[in-house]
Design an enzyme around this catalytic site. Structure first.
Site, PDB file in Angstrom:
ATOM      1  N   TYR A   1      -1.352  -0.051  10.304  1.00 26.73           N
ATOM      2  CA  TYR A   1      -1.596  -0.625   8.971  1.00 26.73           C
ATOM      3  C   TYR A   1      -0.442  -0.247   8.043  1.00 26.73           C
ATOM      4  CZ  TYR A   1      -3.652  -1.150   4.296  1.00 26.73           C
ATOM      5  OH  TYR A   1      -3.875  -1.484   2.973  1.00 26.73           O
TER       6      TYR A   1
ATOM      7  N   SER B   1       0.859  -1.188   0.000  1.00 27.00           N
ATOM      8  CA  SER B   1       0.000   0.000   0.000  1.00 27.00           C
ATOM      9  C   SER B   1       0.892   1.234   0.000  1.00 27.00           C
ATOM     10  CB  SER B   1      -0.867   0.022   1.259  1.00 27.00           C
ATOM     11  OG  SER B   1      -1.492   1.290   1.409  1.00 27.00           O
TER      12      SER B   1
END
Ligand code: NAP
Length: 243
Positions: free
Chosen positions: A152, A138
């Site tokens: 995250y 990501s």
């Protein structure tokens, strides 16, 4: 040699789009899923409608035995595994680190880090004739996601380190390892953030002015798995509309 590729988290979103894209490229596809059996079987049917071959296998990627069984089922039912798309992942509720519960930290690391490592490890064990792995990272890994979910972001930074290290470790075995780092993509994952307006709220930050589509990420993954990317290993390709 037949291309047999496992896509973890293949039941929806980026994973489902990748299953269909790979089927179009002639891969036999294993649609991995954790809980959404109906959706996973829907992806299998969609692959069949394209003239391809796929199976759905339930496996929680954070559970070691499930991962071993996932790879065993793939080899038994479709042939020797040649590809892995390490896609299964979870987000988290939005907030500052000071407010994050320890259980949530552990769950994100368990799925996004331990799960990705267990799948990559199994691929390294079984791809004795070479192959290719794509880890789904990501842009959070390099942006840090302050105020949203630093944990995250950190889990995806670990995925990037996995890509780098494993690419070097397996290069001599004919296994390429790359990553794709999506920006904001239009999938159901954003429902986990607890912000019903998440998509609308992030669009203003994206240089191209819109979310990405799962198909746009699937195209990048398919390229990295293909012979056209034969000299690419250890790379993480940012597909993020300029983010
Ligand atoms: P999604 O729509 O929520 O789909 C996630 C998939 O992962 C589902 O198939 C789900 O299976 C599966 N999954 C979740 N936990 C699992 C586990 N423990 N074991 C096995 N499967 C599990 O998410 P997405 O947006 O497509 O995201 C796919 C990947 O892209 C993730 O790694 C995510 O972090 C990354 N990513 C997404 C975005 C974005 O904006 N969408 C941006 C950057 C990176 P079930 O449905 O069966 O539970």
């Amino acid at each position: 040699m037949e291309k047999v590729t496992i896509v973890t988290g293949g039941s929806r979103g980026i994973g489902a789009a990748t299953c269909l894209r790979l089927a179009r490229d002639g891969h036999r596809v294993v649609v991995g899923y954790r809980s959404a059996a109906g959706a996973a079987h829907g992806v299998v049917d969609a692959v069949a409608a394209l003239g391809g071959r796929a199976i759905a296998v339930r496996a929680d990627t954070a559970v070691e035995d499930d991962v071993v069984e996932l790879f065993d089922a793939a080899a038994e039912r479709l042939g020797p595994v040649t590809g892995l798309v390490n896609n299964a992942g979870i987000a988290s509720t939005l907030g500052r680190l000071a407010d994050v519960k320890a259980d949530e930290l552990r769950r994100v690391m368990d799925v996004n880090v331990i799960g990705a490592f267990l799948c990559a490890r199994q691929a390294a064990r079984v791809m004795t004739r070479g192959g290719a792995i794509v880890n789904v990272s990501s842009t959070a890994a390099t942006l840090g996601s302050p105020g949203n979910y630093i944990h995250y972001a950190a889990s995806k930074a670990a995925v990037d380190a996995l890509t780098l290290g494993l690419a070097k470790e397996l290069a001599a075995d004919g296994i390429r390892v790359n990553g794709v780092a999506p920006g904001f993509v239009d999938t159901e994952i954003h429902e986990q953030t607890g912000d019903p307006d998440r998509a609308a709220n992030v669009v203003s930050r994206i240089p191209v002015g819109r979310l990405g589509t799962p198909d746009e990420i699937a195209d990048a993954i398919a390229w990295l798995l293909s012979p056209a990317a034969s000299y690419a290993t250890g790379a993480t390709l940012r597909v993020a509309g300029g983010l």
